[in-house]
Design an enzyme around this catalytic site. Structure first.
Site, PDB file in Angstrom:
ATOM      1  CB  SER A  25     -74.457  70.231  22.170  1.00  0.00           C
ATOM      2  OG  SER A  25     -74.079  68.934  22.616  1.00  0.00           O
ATOM      3  CE1 TYR A  58     -76.731  70.222  19.640  1.00  0.00           C
ATOM      4  CE2 TYR A  58     -75.191  71.761  18.635  1.00  0.00           C
ATOM      5  CZ  TYR A  58     -75.617  70.471  18.865  1.00  0.00           C
ATOM      6  OH  TYR A  58     -74.916  69.417  18.335  1.00  0.00           O
TER       7      TYR A  58
END
Length: 130
Positions: A25, A58
């Site tokens: 991420s 993400y």
């Protein structure tokens, strides 16, 4: 039919950290997330201004007003600490909605502090530039 359109972006943020051992991420200062309309765990595209790389991951929310932009896991190999990046999120719109979509643009200083939040208008100009 749905069309993918830019929803918002954080423009020319500075990468402050890279943690190769983290699960994955990008960690983003929560203030910048809110200003750009990025949600925690939302997919984002990142463009590294220094090396031209583009990649997706993400988002994890970082501490508010910390200025953190940390690439985690494999993304830590895609940019270096100190690089300028553009972080973009997208949404799907019906064609008629897409004609009126005006993405947020979040501008930051060298410490990733929010300096301005504006919207795109016609021809890629920011609202204040018309």
């Amino acid at each position: 039919m749905l069309i993918d359109m830019l929803k918002g972006k954080i423009h020319r943020a500075t990468v402050t950290q890279a943690d190769l051992e983290y699960v994955g991420s990008i960690t983003i200062d929560e203030t910048l997330m809110e200003a750009s309309g990025i949600l925690e765990y939302e997919k984002v595209q990142i463009a590294d201004v220094n090396n031209g790389a583009r990649f997706e991951t993400y988002v994890i929310a970082g501490p508010r007003d910390s200025g953190v932009i940390c690439l985690n896991g494999a993304t830590a190999r895609c940019a270096s600490v100190g690089d300028k990046v553009i972080i973009m999120n997208y949404a799907q719109f019906e064609p008629e909605e897409a004609k009126h979509a005006k993405p947020y643009v979040v501008l930051v200083d060298d410490e990733n502090r929010l300096t301005k939040r504006v919207r795109y208008e016609k021809h890629g100009l920011l609202a204040e530039e018309l």
